[in-house]
Design a protein around this motif. Structure first.
Motif, mmCIF file in Angstrom:
data_model
loop_
_atom_site.group_PDB
_atom_site.id
_atom_site.type_symbol
_atom_site.label_atom_id
_atom_site.label_comp_id
_atom_site.label_asym_id
_atom_site.label_seq_id
_atom_site.Cartn_x
_atom_site.Cartn_y
_atom_site.Cartn_z
ATOM 1 N N ALA A 320 0.698 -1.245 0.186
ATOM 2 C CA ALA A 320 0.144 0.238 0.090
ATOM 3 C C ALA A 320 0.738 1.113 0.100
ATOM 4 O O ALA A 320 0.622 1.720 -0.992
ATOM 5 N N MET A 321 2.295 1.162 0.537
ATOM 6 C CA MET A 321 2.759 2.102 0.915
ATOM 7 C C MET A 321 3.886 2.919 -0.841
ATOM 8 O O MET A 321 3.536 3.564 -1.008
ATOM 9 N N MET A 322 4.124 1.878 -1.030
ATOM 10 C CA MET A 322 4.626 1.916 -2.197
ATOM 11 C C MET A 322 3.733 1.906 -3.534
ATOM 12 O O MET A 322 4.021 2.525 -4.117
ATOM 13 N N LEU A 323 2.810 1.575 -3.368
ATOM 14 C CA LEU A 323 2.292 2.293 -4.405
ATOM 15 C C LEU A 323 1.496 3.545 -4.236
ATOM 16 O O LEU A 323 1.363 3.431 -5.271
ATOM 17 N N ALA A 324 1.525 3.605 -3.400
ATOM 18 C CA ALA A 324 0.854 4.640 -2.893
ATOM 19 C C ALA A 324 1.666 5.657 -3.408
ATOM 20 O O ALA A 324 1.363 7.118 -3.957
ATOM 21 N N ARG A 325 3.226 5.631 -2.830
ATOM 22 C CA ARG A 325 3.784 6.867 -3.267
ATOM 23 C C ARG A 325 4.504 6.497 -4.944
ATOM 24 O O ARG A 325 4.789 7.922 -5.217
ATOM 25 N N ALA A 326 4.259 5.674 -5.386
ATOM 26 C CA ALA A 326 4.834 5.371 -6.876
ATOM 27 C C ALA A 326 3.464 6.405 -7.839
ATOM 28 O O ALA A 326 3.900 6.787 -8.703
ATOM 29 N N THR A 327 2.238 5.912 -7.556
ATOM 30 C CA THR A 327 1.266 6.521 -8.259
ATOM 31 C C THR A 327 1.093 8.037 -8.519
ATOM 32 O O THR A 327 0.559 8.734 -8.709
ATOM 33 N N THR A 328 1.528 8.182 -6.768
ATOM 34 C CA THR A 328 1.315 9.791 -6.877
ATOM 35 C C THR A 328 2.644 10.629 -6.839
ATOM 36 O O THR A 328 2.446 11.601 -6.801
ATOM 37 N N GLY A 329 3.619 10.170 -7.089
ATOM 38 C CA GLY A 329 4.852 10.199 -7.051
ATOM 39 C C GLY A 329 5.530 11.282 -5.560
ATOM 40 O O GLY A 329 6.064 11.922 -5.358
ATOM 41 N N ASP A 330 4.482 10.798 -4.769
ATOM 42 C CA ASP A 330 5.120 11.453 -3.285
ATOM 43 C C ASP A 330 5.099 10.928 -2.215
ATOM 44 O O ASP A 330 4.667 9.397 -1.979
ATOM 45 N N PRO A 331 6.419 10.936 -1.888
ATOM 46 C CA PRO A 331 7.314 10.122 -0.774
ATOM 47 C C PRO A 331 6.413 9.786 0.349
ATOM 48 O O PRO A 331 6.969 9.081 1.406
ATOM 49 N N LEU A 332 5.491 10.486 0.545
ATOM 50 C CA LEU A 332 4.825 11.592 1.983
ATOM 51 C C LEU A 332 3.210 10.434 1.923
ATOM 52 O O LEU A 332 2.255 10.890 2.804
ATOM 53 N N ALA A 333 3.318 10.135 0.522
ATOM 54 C CA ALA A 333 1.517 9.335 0.242
ATOM 55 C C ALA A 333 0.878 8.703 1.397
ATOM 56 O O ALA A 333 -0.052 9.001 2.301
ATOM 57 N N LEU A 334 1.676 8.231 2.136
ATOM 58 C CA LEU A 334 1.847 6.816 3.076
ATOM 59 C C LEU A 334 2.845 6.720 3.493
ATOM 60 O O LEU A 334 3.918 5.398 3.170
ATOM 61 N N THR A 335 2.305 6.877 5.070
ATOM 62 C CA THR A 335 3.524 6.460 6.211
ATOM 63 C C THR A 335 3.844 5.087 6.700
ATOM 64 O O THR A 335 2.857 4.634 6.936
ATOM 65 N N ALA A 336 4.133 5.374 6.903
ATOM 66 C CA ALA A 336 4.309 3.523 8.128
ATOM 67 C C ALA A 336 3.362 3.539 9.034
ATOM 68 O O ALA A 336 2.771 2.806 9.627
#
Length: 441
Positions: A320-336
Motif C-alpha cells: 500500500a505504501m509503495m503503490l501510493a508513493r509510486a502512483t502519486t510521486g509523493d514519498p509521503l503519500a502513505l507513511t509507516a
C-alpha cells in the motif's frame, strides 16, 4: 473465565488516533478478556496481585484483515497467471463447486493459523459453507466477521441464501462465541453476479438486523460494464438499491470516480484496500490517497490465498505504501505510521467496529507481541518514534511476530499456534486440494 492479567513491555502501541508510541507501557486485561488500562507503567493503577507477563519486545493490537476468503487455501496457486474473470470462471468457481464442508473447514483452519502466526487476529470473510468456516475460526481462536457469499446462478438462487442468513442471525444473534469472536454479516458477492432486486432485498434485511453488508465493488474495469452503463457506476447502483443506507464494506473499490468516493464518504461506507490481489490480477490500483483525503474509512485486506497468494497483512502495508508513493510521486503519500493505522484501527472503522484494532479500555484484548532481537531492530528501541515504526513495518513485519492473544486468551506462543496441530492442518488442506483440483492431483 480467564484470570485478570497485566502485560508489561518496553514499547506499547495503543493504535490511538495519532498512533502514539508508549515507552515502558502496561496493558491490563480483565477476567472477561477486555482491556481495562493501557498506558505508561508510571500511571497504571495498582496491580493488586494480578499476574504480570513481562514481554521483551513491542506490544500492539492484533491486525485486522478487512477482506479475505481464507478458506481458499486449498486453491492456492491455481490459475495464478490468469486475469480475474478467467481465473474465476475457468478455475476457481468450478473447483469451489466440488468443495465439501470438510474442505472448507480444513481450508479455513489453516488460513486462521497462517493469519494468527502473522499477527492477524480478525478477518472479514466472505465465503460459503458458513458453519464450517465459523467452526474452524473458533477452533483456532481467531476473531471473524463472516459474510456467507451468495450469487444468482443456475441452481444457486440468492433468495434461499438470503433466508438462511436471516435465520442464522435471528437464531444466534449478530455476535456470539467466546469473546464475541463471531459476527455474522451479509455477503452478496457483487453487483455483476446479482440482480438489483437481490441488492435491495439484502439492504432491507441487513438494515432490519443492524448487520454489515460485505460486497465486492468495482474490482476490475470489465466485470460490471452492464451495471455502469445502466446506473453510471457501482456505488450509484448501491445507493439506488439502499445498500449505502446501512453498514457497508466495499471490497477492492479500485475503479471509482471522485463522485463515487464522495458518495461512499457521505454514507459512512468502509473500503477494504487489497493492493496485493489487485496488482497480481492486474485489476488496477485503488485511489487510496483520494479515499483517505475524502474521509472514507479504509482498512487493508489480503483477499483470498488463491489470488494473493498469502495472508500476510504486513506485506499489504508495504505494498500500500509503495503503490501510493509510486502512483502519486509523493514519498509521503502513505507513511509507516499511517499504514499501521490502516491495518488496525482503520480496519475496525471500515468494519464499523470500535472494540477491536486498538488497545484501549473496553476493547477486546486482541494483542500481538513483536520480537525485537533480530536484524530489523539492530538499532534497538531507543530510537525516534518514526524510525521505530519504520523498522517495524518496512523491515520486521510478520517474521517478528512471536505471541498472539485474542480476547485475552493466548493463541500463538513462540510463533506456533496453541490450539491447532499445524502440520496436521497442512495435510488436511493437501487432501482437500486433491479433491477440488483433481487434474492437479
Amino acid at each position: 473465565m480467564k484470570l485478570a492479567r497485566r502485560f508489561h513491555a518496553p514499547v506499547v502501541l495503543p493504535a490511538d488516533a495519532t498512533f502514539s508510541v508508549v515507552r515502558d507501557g502496561v496493558v491490563d486485561v480483565g477476567e472477561h478478556g477486555r482491556i481495562t488500562y493501557c498506558g505508561p507503567r508510571s500511571e497504571a493503577p495498582p496491580a493488586d496481585g494480578r499476574p504480570v507477563t513481562l514481554l521483551p519486545g513491542l506490544l500492539m493490537p492484533g491486525l485486522i484483515n478487512a477482506h479475505a476468503h481464507s478458506a481458499m487455501t486449498p486453491l492456492r496457486g491455481a490459475g495464478g497467471d490468469l486475469p480475474l474473470l478467467s481465473w474465476l470462471n475457468d478455475v476457481i468457481w468450478p473447483a469451489e463447486a466440488r468443495m465439501r464442508p470438510s474442505d472448507a473447514y480444513a481450508g479455513m483452519l489453516l488460513g486462521c493459523v497462517e493469519m494468527l502466526q502473522h499477527g492477524v487476529t480478525t478477518s472479514a470473510e466472505m465465503y460459503m459453507h458458513g458453519e464450517s468456516v465459523v467452526q474452524a475460526a473458533l477452533t483456532a481462536g481467531s476473531r471473524i466477521l463472516l459474510a456467507p457469499a451468495y450469487f444468482d446462478r443456475p441452481g444457486e438462487g440468492w433468495q434461499g441464501a438470503l433466508k438462511q442468513i436471516e435465520k442464522w442471525i435471528d437464531a444466534d444473534g449478530l455476535r456470539f462465541g467466546p469473546g464475541d469472536r463471531v459476527e455474522l454479516c451479509y455477503g452478496p458477492h457483487s453487483a455483476y453476479t446479482l440482480p438489483a432486486e437481490a441488492l435491495r432485498a439484502t439492504a432491507e434485511s441487513a438494515a432490519d438486523r443492524g448487520a454489515l453488508v460485505h460486497i465486492h465493488v468495482a474490482e476490475s474495469l470489465t466485470e460490471d460494464q452492464e451495471q455502469r452503463a445502466e446506473y453510471g457506476s457501482v456505488p450509484l447502483l448501491l445507493g439506488e438499491t439502499g445498500l449505502l443506507n446501512g453498514r457497508l464494506l466495499a471490497a477492492h473499490a479500485v475503479h471509482l470516480s471522485a463522485h463515487d468516493i464522495r458518495l461512499l464518504a457521505d454514507h459512512g461506507a468502509g473500503v477494504a484496500h487489497c493492493p496485493g490481489s489487485n496488482a497480481k490480477l492486474a485489476s488496477g490500483v485503488a485511489r487510496l490517497t483520494a479515499l483517505r483525503a475524502g474521509a472514507v474509512a479504509v482498512g487493508l485486506g489480503t483477499d483470498g490465498p488463491a489470488s494473493n497468494d498469502d495472508l500476510d497483512l504486513w506485506e499489504e502495508m508495504r505494498l500500500a505504501m509503495m503503490l501510493a508513493r509510486a502512483t502519486t510521486g509523493d514519498p509521503l503519500a502513505l507513511t509507516a505510521r499511517e499504514a499501521l493505522s490502516m491495518a488496525t484501527r482503520g480496519g475496525a472503522a471500515a468494519l464499523g467496529r470500535d472494540d477491536i484494532g486498538v488497545l484501549s479500555p473496553g476493547a477486546w484484548a486482541d494483542m500481538v507481541h513483536v520480537a525485537v532481537d533480530g536484524p530489523h531492530f539492530a538499532t534497538g528501541l531507543d530510537v525516534p518514534d518514526p524510525q521505530l515504526l519504520a523498522n517495524l513495518v518496512w523491515a520486521a513485519g510478520s517474521r517478528a511476530v512471536r505471541d498472539v492473544w485474542v480476547a485475552g486468551e493466548q493463541v500463538v506462543a513462540a510463533g506456533e499456534p496453541l490450539h491447532v496441530d499445524r502440520v496436521a492442518a497442512q495435510r488436511a488442506v493437501a487432501a482437500a486440494a486433491a479433491h477440488m483440483l483433481p487434474a492437479a492431483a
